[in-house]
Design a protein around this motif. Structure first.
Motif, short mmCIF file in Angstrom:
data_model
loop_
_atom_site.label_atom_id
_atom_site.label_comp_id
_atom_site.label_asym_id
_atom_site.label_seq_id
_atom_site.Cartn_x
_atom_site.Cartn_y
_atom_site.Cartn_z
N SER A 182 0.84 -1.18 0.00
CA SER A 182 0.00 0.00 0.00
C SER A 182 0.87 1.23 0.00
N VAL A 183 0.53 2.22 -0.81
CA VAL A 183 1.30 3.47 -0.84
C VAL A 183 0.91 4.39 0.31
N ARG A 184 -0.06 4.00 1.10
CA ARG A 184 -0.53 4.91 2.14
C ARG A 184 0.50 5.18 3.21
N GLU B 35 9.51 1.32 1.29
CA GLU B 35 8.50 0.37 0.84
C GLU B 35 7.79 0.85 -0.43
N TRP B 36 8.21 2.00 -0.95
CA TRP B 36 7.48 2.62 -2.04
C TRP B 36 7.58 1.82 -3.33
N VAL B 37 6.42 1.64 -3.98
CA VAL B 37 6.36 0.99 -5.29
C VAL B 37 5.38 1.78 -6.15
N VAL C 101 10.16 7.57 -8.56
CA VAL C 101 9.78 6.93 -7.31
C VAL C 101 10.06 7.91 -6.17
N LEU C 102 9.40 7.69 -5.05
CA LEU C 102 9.57 8.55 -3.89
C LEU C 102 10.88 8.23 -3.17
N SER C 103 11.71 9.26 -2.97
CA SER C 103 12.98 9.09 -2.25
C SER C 103 12.88 9.56 -0.81
#
Length: 534
Positions: free
Chosen positions: A194-196, A202-204, A210-212
């Motif tokens: 989950s991106v929440r 854990e970001w996908v 992508v989130l750094s």
């Protein structure tokens, strides 16, 4: 069949800006195919980077970098293939079949599967999720029943016969549907996470970046997604969003070389920038409106359309747009000019002279039961922003001078405001804005449906809802347009909102940033930009 919306209003602006950029490009000795960091200004902290939870413009701006839907947009705003390499639509325009790219990958290297679109859309529509953008998917078969809790999310009319094939059934033909799919409401979510959490570890995601890292209220950093299917076209390695709602702070950072691109410009700097830095300032219209919402669900405005109309008529919109000095157009209707397949609407008093307009406002105010001796007292809620507060002070002064209204202005930090705006116990009037998710009048009008999650004002009118329902079922573009125009006229006559002005985008762009082109939805994804070396 791909739907391409009308861009005629923007082409002269785009052409003018491109000529200046081509001149800069010719002066460069080399263009970098692997540029370093692009530093962008962002006028507020994203409320969420979960596509199902994000409804504000700051969130959707960043989400356009992190995710990609079945379709995408060219820099000019035209629909192009995204995760889907192609699609077909049946002869009646209600069944779409999308073929996913074989090389579409999540940032962890795993394939993007059609089933993940099905699950993501079911999640958006699930009333347990409470998504503020669920209404964008209402056109899909079964969506309305799911949102109302009458059917389970699994009943949605979307199937994935295989990993690379997605079939979508619509309630009625919607020529704007491929363009709707470019919005974050239609983005997929990786099936095993989950991106929440917003945890970069854990970001996908499946987009160009992508989130750094994310330091709320300060900075948000993205890095290039090496698994993105079109990574060869992504020229910029890193994107830094520097967060500050104060346009003067962004301007100072730009001048100091700390920003390459702002998302706003201080009004008092416009004249000098146009004179001395005309190649760096980009101003263009787009499909968005600033307005005040009125709490129609509680006194003093419930059942009192005369009072609501009096407040609207007492506002001198020309003074407001002149003070903002950015070329905005005063708004009396709600659907912006230039919207595809739509005739711009008017109210019967917008051409009145100032004295006649104010006289009518005073008459309505008196008939509603108020006077200078017994004035209306109201709370005006807004998010903290210098320009927004300046406008609120001007309007409060107009209400006071013309009608005697006493206004308490309550300003809140943006993320707090996003919660408060949905609590009508906290305000009588609220400053709002709406930017198009897709280029169709229904996107502006649907937010006033009685059951819409975006209906902050609590407006209800069965006639309005019935007309919109008829428009939904109409396959004839002319009939549909007439119904939508009629629906807007019904809504405007009820005065649940006070339109103020239609937006223009305004930003500063360094000469070495190439690829910024105005478009109707004001979307400028970082993947379409390039930093030039000299």
């Amino acid at each position: 069949m791909i739907f391409g919306f009308r861009t005629g209003l923007w082409r002269p602006l785009i052409a003018t800006f491109q000529l200046g950029l081509l001149g800069m490009l010719a002066a460069c000795t080399q263009s970098s195919d692997d540029s370093g960091t692009l530093r962008r200004g962002l006028g507020g902290d994203p409320a969420s980077l979960d596509p199902a939870a994000a409804a504000d413009t700051f969130s959707t701006q960043v989400l356009q970098d992190l995710f990609e839907g079945l379709t995408s947009e060219s820099p000019n705003g035209e629909v192009v293939p995204g995760i889907a390499s192609s699609w077909t639509v049946d002869s009646v325009g209600k069944k779409y079949t999308f073929k996913l790219r074989s090389n579409a990958r999540w940032s962890n290297g795993k394939p993007v599967r059609a089933q993940e679109f099905v699950a993501a859309w079911q999640r958006v529509l699930d009333p347990k999720q409470g998504s503020p953008i669920a209404n964008d998917l209402r056109i899909i078969v079964g969506a309305a029943a799911i949102m109302s809790g009458q059917s389970p999310p699994s009943s949605l009319g979307v199937t994935a016969p295989s990993d690379d094939l997605l079939i979508v059934n619509l309630e009625e033909p919607a020529p704007y549907f491929p363009q709707l799919l470019t919005h974050s409401a239609a983005f997929p979510i990786y099936s095993d996470s989950s991106v929440r959490s917003h945890d970069p570890q854990e970001w996908v995601s499946d987009g160009a970046y992508v989130l750094s890292s994310w330091q709320p209220g300060t900075k948000l950093e993205l890095s290039r997604n090496i698994a993105y299917w079109d990574r060869e076209s992504v020229r910029i390695k890193r994107v830094e969003y520097l967060i500050d709602p104060d346009q003067n702070v962004q301007y100072a950072a730009y001048r100091a070389g700390q920003l390459d691109m702002t998302d706003t410009v201080p009004p008092n700097a416009i004249a000098s920038l146009r004179r001395d830095h005309s190649k760096e300032i980009v101003i263009a219209p787009y499909l968005g409106i600033s307005y005040y919402g009125i709490n129609t669900a509680a006194p003093p405005f419930k059942g009192n359309p005369k009072l609501r109309k009096a407040l609207s008529m007492a506002i001198d919109r020309k003074r407001i747009v002149d003070a903002l000095a950015l070329g905005q157009a005063a708004a009396y209707a709600f659907v912006p000019p230039g919207t595809w397949n739509y005739e711009f609407q008017h109210v019967d008093w917008e051409m009145l002279g100032a004295s006649d307009r104010i006289a009518e406002a005073k008459r309505l105010y008196t008939e509603a039961g108020y006077s200078t001796r017994e004035p209306l007292r109201l709370r005006l809620l807004l998010n903290s922003n210098p320009a927004i507060k300046q406008t609120a002070i001007m309007i409060a002064a107009m209400w006071k001078q013309e009608l005697g209204i006493e206004t308490e202005i309550v300003d809140e930090e943006f993320r707090v405001f996003l919660q408060s705006r949905r609590d009508r116990n906290r305000w009588d009037v609220v400053r709002l804005a709406w930017n198009a998710d897709f280029n169709d009048a229904s996107n502006f009008l649907d937010i006033f449906r009685a059951n819409s999650s975006s209906n902050d004002t609590g407006y209800t009118n069965p006639i309005f809802d019935t007309i919109l329902g008829e428009a939904d079922r109409s396959a004839n573009p002319e009939t549909r347009r007439n119904l939508l125009e009629n629906a807007e006229r019904v809504m405007l006559a009820d005065y649940p909102v006070i339109p103020l002005y239609f937006y223009v985008s305004k930003r500063l762009v360094k000469p070495y940033v190439f690829g910024v082109r105005p478009n109707p939805l004001d979307r400028i994804p970082s993947k379409t930009l390039q930093i030039l070396t000299h």
